[in-house]
Design an enzyme around this catalytic site. Structure first.
Site, PDB file in Angstrom:
ATOM      1  N   CYS B 355       0.823  -1.218   0.000  1.00 60.51           N
ATOM      2  CA  CYS B 355       0.000   0.000   0.000  1.00 60.51           C
ATOM      3  C   CYS B 355       0.856   1.266   0.000  1.00 60.51           C
ATOM      4  O   CYS B 355       0.349   2.367   0.127  1.00 60.51           O
ATOM      5  CB  CYS B 355      -1.005  -0.032   1.154  1.00 60.51           C
ATOM      6  SG  CYS B 355      -0.404  -0.731   2.683  1.00 60.51           S
ATOM      7  N   HIS B 356       2.151   1.097  -0.148  1.00 62.12           N
ATOM      8  CA  HIS B 356       3.050   2.250  -0.199  1.00 62.12           C
ATOM      9  C   HIS B 356       3.607   2.460  -1.594  1.00 62.12           C
ATOM     10  O   HIS B 356       3.680   1.515  -2.368  1.00 62.12           O
ATOM     11  CB  HIS B 356       4.229   2.019   0.743  1.00 62.12           C
ATOM     12  CG  HIS B 356       3.956   2.572   2.089  1.00 62.12           C
ATOM     13  ND1 HIS B 356       4.631   2.187   3.210  1.00 62.12           N
ATOM     14  CD2 HIS B 356       3.057   3.503   2.484  1.00 62.12           C
ATOM     15  CE1 HIS B 356       4.158   2.838   4.237  1.00 62.12           C
ATOM     16  NE2 HIS B 356       3.200   3.636   3.833  1.00 62.12           N
TER      17      HIS B 356
END
Lengths: 417, 417
Positions: B355-356
């Site tokens: 999610c980064h």
């Protein structure tokens, strides 16, 4: 599962459409990549999720797929809208020369689902919002003027379900939407906060037309398992954080533009998209089937029970869900709806929302104008896509048998005493 | 999906176990009743959900299935624990003769997942909690004394992950649990609030032993899609609302004893139970496989890249996840991990949490002691149950090819200029 049971509780939940079962069978073993991953396996899943988003957007009448936020279900969608209210006024005030004093005011009705009324009560008890609960009429419907007359300067949200799960009554969401547009134009000119408008369309989707452009709502709750889709949901937001503010309840990864973080439940989301596509494609024929079978059910009830079968919420001026029959089977012995259903061998139906006790009369029915006696005797029969005429015949017979068993039991008891 | 891709990103997400795929195939079309419905179809689903709850309880070492609350995933579980902190102190104060003044204090680490650190930051920014973020050492691990020395009279919660998703470092959760028991005994005698203890075990379950009686935690986050289960989760709570307070984030129907309302996602819950049973049953052999294949991977990397392959977080005193290899492939050209992965034809891996952003060096790695250059060059290779030795051979070859392509590209550019 005993296959001879007759399911007449489609308002509580629906089975997955066979096409959704097939879709999940295909998706589960293959589309498991993390949609946030930058490589092919992730990107393909991401693509499938966006397809689903487009299908759901279409189902509720918008070309803007970015207006659909995936959630874990209706409860989350409703809570997200309601909890946002406090932040909405705070943020709005920060941008104003003459901010409003006081706390946000929310308007709702006295027949909402617990996932609307309980978060509202929670915020009210915590002193964070003021609330007006507008009662429905004795016919179970909201009158637009009653609702709008509750508007105050600090009103931030109106939330009203589209159709009631127990009574089947359809609320005038579009009419209020049109009037609210005028109210909001004047409010904005007067330096007041815009009133946001939410409807929980859980019971409406797939049964009656649901079009956000017609309804003129800012938020609309979508619940998969009420229209033959998986047990997740979504929330329509008219231009999230551009036209309409929306505040996350969770914080974490950046999924759903940070509005709803957490690794996407990809398979079920894809399944929800499939259910949405089916609900849109077969809307007319499904609706006709609901009408035809519900009318058949009501005829058969009348045939079998005569005057004793009282079908509620059939005022010619009040529209109702095509699949829902709220009926009292009145007996001299005053058997309750629960009593009767408990003695049914085959019928699976309920006397109210599944998440409520089945033993005490539903407040929704009392609020909708039924006397305590009628409310207590009410059974909700909701039909669905797997209902057949022969099932309906058998269901009516089963209800009659149940009443006979109850009567025999009562007589035996009386003879013994 | 291209079948010749080599998935080495099992820490981002895992496929469903074949047995879970089969389970969902069986459950999806049949177990669709509403578990709150009072008739057979609902009761059978309810029963299956309770079986799942028992399996998940067993997986984390407790016979108390009522300690498992189903949620939509790890993000929700973590947020639920963290948002509860403010209410915990308030409620505790209400019962005390000498309430504590001030706001709750939360202790966490500087290598937590966003679904822990961001809700904490949100509450901190809103002025609702004080926070101490305890740094890990240069070896990526928390020292128990560092963490416990941050305790204040108003400390309400310690939240620390069990194992880091990027570095693979395992934190001393049990050791801190034991020390915290002593701290809490003294605090209670002194009239202070008990410190609640939470661990996010997302990366630990199925890879290392996870036993709440050994860890002595009050809350533990369980994430299905990290151990070959569906994309939902649960939260272990030691005696919900008896021994340990837990506060709902949503309000609605009474599901999960009102702690987590919303119609249960029955099929996925049942699938999660299946995944839990499998993870428990095959724990030893899975762990052996992870160790064997990760060691093989690291050997092959060393063989191929020699000194240029720097494997991080291998201090003999610091335990690490058996499946996780955090490695820098150093080149004179200082290619970044992202550069290399982008040129891979077959390897699917990542440079940090999915999610980064994959483009800037991970703060988790820097916080764990890697220099900016090492952090930038790091690739996380995480292996799983479908990994094979031939895949590992091919992956190492693919990484070497990627570096060659990058070098050739650079040379061509230099020749042109």
């Amino acid at each position: 599962m005993r296959s001879n049971n007759i399911y007449l509780d489609y308002n509580a939940t629906t089975p997955l459409a066979p096409e959704v079962v097939d879709c999940l069978r295909e998706v589960n073993p293959h589309y498991w990549g993390n949609p946030s991953s930058p490589y092919l396996r992730g990107l393909l899943v991401k693509e499938k999720i966006e397809e689903a988003r487009t299908n759901i957007a279409k189902l509720v009448g918008t070309p803007h797929s970015e207006d659909i936020i995936f959630t874990s279900g209706g409860t989350e969608s409703n809570n997200m809208v309601i909890f946002g209210t406090t932040k909405y006024l705070k943020e709005w005030n920060e941008k104003q020369k003459s901010p409003l004093s006081g706390i946000p005011h929310v308007i709702t009705t006295n027949v909402e689902h617990d996932s609307v009324i309980l978060p509202i009560k929670r915020l009210q008890e915590d002193g964070l919002i003021d609330v007006t609960i507008v009662p429905v009429t004795k016919k179970g419907v909201i009158v637009a003027e009653d609702l709008l007359s509750a508007v105050r300067p600090n009103t931030c949200l109106i939330t009203m379900m589209m159709a009631n799960n127990e009574t089947g009554v359809i609320m005038p969401v579009a009419e209020i939407g049109r009037q609210l547009q005028r109210v909001n134009r004047k409010r904005i000119a007067d330096g007041l906060i815009k009133i946001l408008y939410h409807t929980d369309a859980a019971q409406a989707i797939g049964k009656i037309p649901v079009d956000v452009e017609d309804l003129l709502v800012d938020y609309l709750t979508i619940v998969g398992h009420k229209f033959y889709g998986p047990r997740i949901g979504s929330l329509y937001v008219r231009g999230p954080n551009s036209a309409t503010p929306i505040y996350p309840m969770f914080y974490g990864g950046g999924q759903e533009n940070g509005i709803r973080p957490g690794t996407e439940n990809a398979p079920m989301t894809i399944g929800l998209g499939k259910a949405a596509a089916l609900a849109a494609q077969f809307f007319n024929q499904n609706q006709s089937l609901f009408i035809c079978f519900r009318e058949y059910l009501e005829e058969k009830l009348k045939e079998r029970f005569g005057e004793c079968a009282v079908i509620h919420f059939r005022d010619p001026d009040i529209p109702f869900l095509p699949n829902t029959c709220s009926v009292s089977l009145l007996t001299n012995e005053k058997f309750s709806g629960s009593d009767i259903l408990r003695k049914c061998h085959r019928v699976e139906a309920s006397v109210g929302a599944a998440c409520h006790s089945q033993d005490k009369p539903s407040a929704i029915l009392s609020n909708s104008g039924l006397s305590p006696e009628l409310a207590r005797s009410t059974i909700r029969l909701s039909i669905g896509l797997l209902t057949s005429k022969s099932e309906i015949d058998d269901a009516v017979q089963d209800l009659a048998n149940a009443i006979r068993i109850l009567k025999d039991g009562k007589k035996k008891k009386e003879n013994l005493s």
